[in-house]
Design a protein around this motif. Structure first.
Motif, short mmCIF file in Angstrom:
data_model
loop_
_atom_site.label_atom_id
_atom_site.label_comp_id
_atom_site.label_asym_id
_atom_site.label_seq_id
_atom_site.Cartn_x
_atom_site.Cartn_y
_atom_site.Cartn_z
N ARG A 112 1.15 5.73 -2.73
CA ARG A 112 1.19 4.51 -0.96
C ARG A 112 0.87 5.13 -0.04
O ARG A 112 -0.67 5.27 0.89
CB ARG A 112 2.20 4.61 -1.04
N GLU A 113 1.39 7.08 0.45
CA GLU A 113 0.91 8.15 1.72
C GLU A 113 -0.66 7.97 1.15
O GLU A 113 -1.22 8.48 2.11
CB GLU A 113 1.56 9.28 1.25
N ARG A 114 -0.70 8.48 0.33
CA ARG A 114 -2.73 8.74 -0.22
C ARG A 114 -3.06 7.49 0.18
O ARG A 114 -4.07 7.77 1.22
CB ARG A 114 -2.74 9.05 -1.64
N ILE A 115 -2.76 6.36 -0.27
CA ILE A 115 -3.51 5.00 0.14
C ILE A 115 -3.82 4.99 1.34
O ILE A 115 -5.02 4.29 1.71
CB ILE A 115 -2.92 4.23 -0.74
N GLU A 116 -2.49 5.14 1.86
CA GLU A 116 -2.26 4.34 3.24
C GLU A 116 -3.83 5.75 4.39
O GLU A 116 -3.93 5.36 5.38
CB GLU A 116 -0.89 5.01 3.96
N ALA A 117 -3.68 7.35 3.65
CA ALA A 117 -4.54 7.77 4.43
C ALA A 117 -5.52 7.46 4.47
O ALA A 117 -7.12 7.65 4.85
CB ALA A 117 -4.72 9.40 3.97
N ILE A 130 4.52 -0.67 -0.60
CA ILE A 130 3.56 -1.25 -0.44
C ILE A 130 2.90 -1.41 1.12
O ILE A 130 2.60 0.21 1.94
CB ILE A 130 4.30 -2.28 0.92
N VAL A 131 1.50 -0.91 1.16
CA VAL A 131 0.12 -0.99 1.82
C VAL A 131 0.09 -2.29 3.16
O VAL A 131 -0.57 -2.64 1.91
CB VAL A 131 -1.03 0.24 2.29
N ASP A 132 0.78 -1.79 3.94
CA ASP A 132 0.21 -2.95 4.03
C ASP A 132 -1.17 -2.88 5.84
O ASP A 132 -0.64 -2.63 6.58
CB ASP A 132 1.33 -3.99 5.49
N VAL A 156 -4.71 -7.25 4.01
CA VAL A 156 -4.98 -6.09 3.11
C VAL A 156 -3.56 -5.65 2.86
O VAL A 156 -3.48 -4.90 3.19
CB VAL A 156 -6.40 -5.04 3.51
N VAL A 157 -3.47 -5.84 0.78
CA VAL A 157 -1.87 -4.97 1.51
C VAL A 157 -2.48 -4.89 -0.33
O VAL A 157 -2.65 -5.43 -1.14
CB VAL A 157 -0.72 -7.10 0.84
N ALA A 158 -1.80 -3.70 -0.30
CA ALA A 158 -1.79 -2.95 -1.56
C ALA A 158 -0.25 -2.40 -2.22
O ALA A 158 0.52 -2.16 -1.03
CB ALA A 158 -2.31 -1.38 -1.74
N ALA A 159 -0.10 -3.26 -2.69
CA ALA A 159 1.06 -3.05 -3.86
C ALA A 159 1.47 -1.40 -5.13
O ALA A 159 0.25 -1.79 -5.72
CB ALA A 159 1.86 -4.16 -4.66
N ILE A 160 2.33 -0.82 -4.94
CA ILE A 160 1.72 0.28 -6.00
C ILE A 160 3.47 0.36 -6.53
O ILE A 160 4.62 0.43 -5.76
CB ILE A 160 1.99 2.35 -5.60
N GLY A 161 3.62 0.41 -7.84
CA GLY A 161 4.62 0.58 -8.52
C GLY A 161 4.66 1.46 -9.44
O GLY A 161 3.22 2.16 -10.17
N THR A 162 5.96 1.78 -9.98
CA THR A 162 5.89 3.21 -11.67
C THR A 162 7.18 2.13 -12.27
O THR A 162 7.59 2.79 -13.54
CB THR A 162 6.74 4.23 -11.04
#
Length: 478
Positions: free
Chosen positions: A141-146, A117-119, A123-129
């Motif tokens: 998630r780390e890339r989206i956070e950046a 989760i990017v919080d 705005v919340v982004a959820a990344i799953g595999t």
């Protein structure tokens, strides 16, 4: 897509948490941060959670009974972490009762999984595999956070406060969408992201007519436009950033047959998708009809994307479409794409030019045998010229004949590269004399033919030579 992303409202009812140790405490903190009321059954009897403030702690209800017999009535969701056999038993009961359940690191006993989760507040982004690799999800998630601005949630919250008011002023959805795009991409959005929320709110209040601000010449009327977008050879990761932005902004997408579903999935979910391409041997709607569709879409105020395989201006009839749009007074622009010839060259390591060996390149199309008969092959016999042929599968025999009769050596290296950059890509290499047989071996198109000494520098040629199989293959191709 193995799992459907769905956002759960944690305030809809209590959430049952079963387990012990650091993992369950991490899950507890996540649930509390989302505003949940949690019934926690600590399987080791240790309910200590250091560092919780009083408000968060007040939303924890200790479960003193055996969690395997707990009443699931009204429970919104069940989470089990480090609970062992007890967790599996609780999960089985939850599934039987139709209550969503997650068992950490155990998709087999779960009906849903918890994404990375990017919080950012609203705005919340959820990344799953799909449960396959949480580590990969964390890296994404780390890339989206950046990449995400720290105050992007504040921007969403401001829009939420004004949404109803703007809806009342602009009932037309496309115009309303453009209003918010201008807000987000302009000085107002910039002010919010810079922490100047009062300035942003003041700027919004100062907008007298939202329709005019959105770009309409008069309220309620908007001008559409057409963007010709090169979709590349098939791999969605080869789309340019501008192409992705155009697809996300499109109201309607007119796409060719060769555009892959993976690329179409990059368009906005609610964009209308209209197929206008055709395959070899099958009738299409015709270029005039396509032009009319593009013009009509733009004149109705829509942002239309004409999505074309490869590059719009390389055997894509993009020039004809641009001329038709200009004559109709429709605004248009072109976003280039990686043409199939370059995509195939990159994937199979074919250097289309090579110092002192290949100094020139010719791109040509030979859709049918009569197309090949119209080519001046005498201009293509120079050994230092690489010839790249599009749509040449059905005309392979005529291409070989034309080049051989003009004087090109029958031993000229040739590569047939089918479905380049796609998962089912295939290459077949040999010599010009065997071209029709090589084409048959790739088992269908679309395919690019590369003719010239540069093919001998390609990865397939190199691999075949190392395996001493090139001569064997050429004999088989005969």
């Amino acid at each position: 897509m193995k799992f459907l992303p769905i956002f759960l409202d944690p305030s809809a009812g209590p959430i049952l948490l079963v387990g012990a140790g650091d993992l369950v405490r991490a899950r507890l903190r996540l649930l509390l941060a989302a505003g949940a009321h949690v019934r926690w059954h600590a399987t080791d009897g240790d309910f200590a959670v250091p560092g919780l403030d009083a408000a968060a702690a007040s939303r924890i209800e200790r479960g003193e009974v055996d969690p395997r017999t707990v009443d699931l009535s009204g429970i919104v969701a069940v989470f089990c972490a480090s609970a062992g056999e007890i967790g599996e038993h609780v999960a089985a009961r939850a599934r039987s009762a139709g209550v969503p359940v997650n068992v950490m690191d155990d998709p087999a006993h779960s009906s849903f999984i918890v994404p990375a989760i990017v919080d950012r507040g609203d705005v919340v982004a959820a990344i799953g595999t799909g449960g396959a690799s949480p580590v990969v999800a964390r890296r994404v998630r780390e890339r989206i956070e950046a990449a995400l601005p720290a105050r992007i949630g504040d921007l969403a919250a401001m829009i939420g406060r004004w949404r109803r008011s703007i809806h009342d002023h602009i009932p037309d959805l496309p115009l309303r969408r453009r209003f918010w795009e201008r807000v987000i991409d302009g000085p107002i959005g910039e002010a919010i992201l810079a922490g100047r929320s009062d300035e942003a709110e003041g700027s919004l209040k100062a907008i007298v007519d939202p329709s005019i601000y959105a770009g309409a010449s008069v309220p309620g009327e908007i001008e559409g436009r057409v963007t010709l977008v090169g979709a590349g050879p098939g791999d969605p990761d080869l789309l340019t950033i501008k192409a992705l932005r155009a697809l996300q902004d499109a109201d309607i997408v007119f796409y060719d047959e060769l555009v892959t579903p993976e690329i179409l999935d990059r368009a906005r979910r609610d964009a209308v998708r209209v197929p206008v391409g055709r395959r070899i041997g099958k009738p299409g709607i015709g270029q005039d009809a396509i032009n009319r569709l593009l013009i009509d879409a733009a004149k109705s105020g829509q942002r239309a994307v004409r999505l074309k395989g490869g590059d719009p201006f390389i055997f894509g009839r993009g020039g004809e479409e641009v001329e038709a749009l200009r004559e109709a007074g429709v605004a248009c622009s072109v976003i280039p794409g990686i043409t199939a010839g370059l995509g195939a060259a990159a994937e199979f390591e074919v250097p289309l030019t090579y110092r002192r060996e290949a100094l020139r390149i010719t791109f040509l199309t030979a859709h049918k045998a009569h197309d090949a008969s119209n080519v001046d092959w005498s201009a293509l016999t120079d050994r230092k010229m690489t010839v790249v042929v599009y749509m040449g599968i059905t005309a392979a025999a005529a291409i070989r004949s034309g080049l051989l009769e003009a004087g090109r050596s029958p031993e000229t290296p040739v590569g047939v590269f089918a479905r380049a950059t796609r998962p089912d890509a295939k290459s077949v290499i040999g010599i010009l004399d065997h071209l029709p047989a090589l084409v048959r071996d790739v088992e269908g198109g679309p395919a690019i033919l590369v003719i010239g000494d540069v093919v001998s520098h390609s990865a397939p040629w190199r691999n075949a030579s190392q395996n001493s199989s090139l001569q064997t293959f050429q004999m088989a191709a005969e």
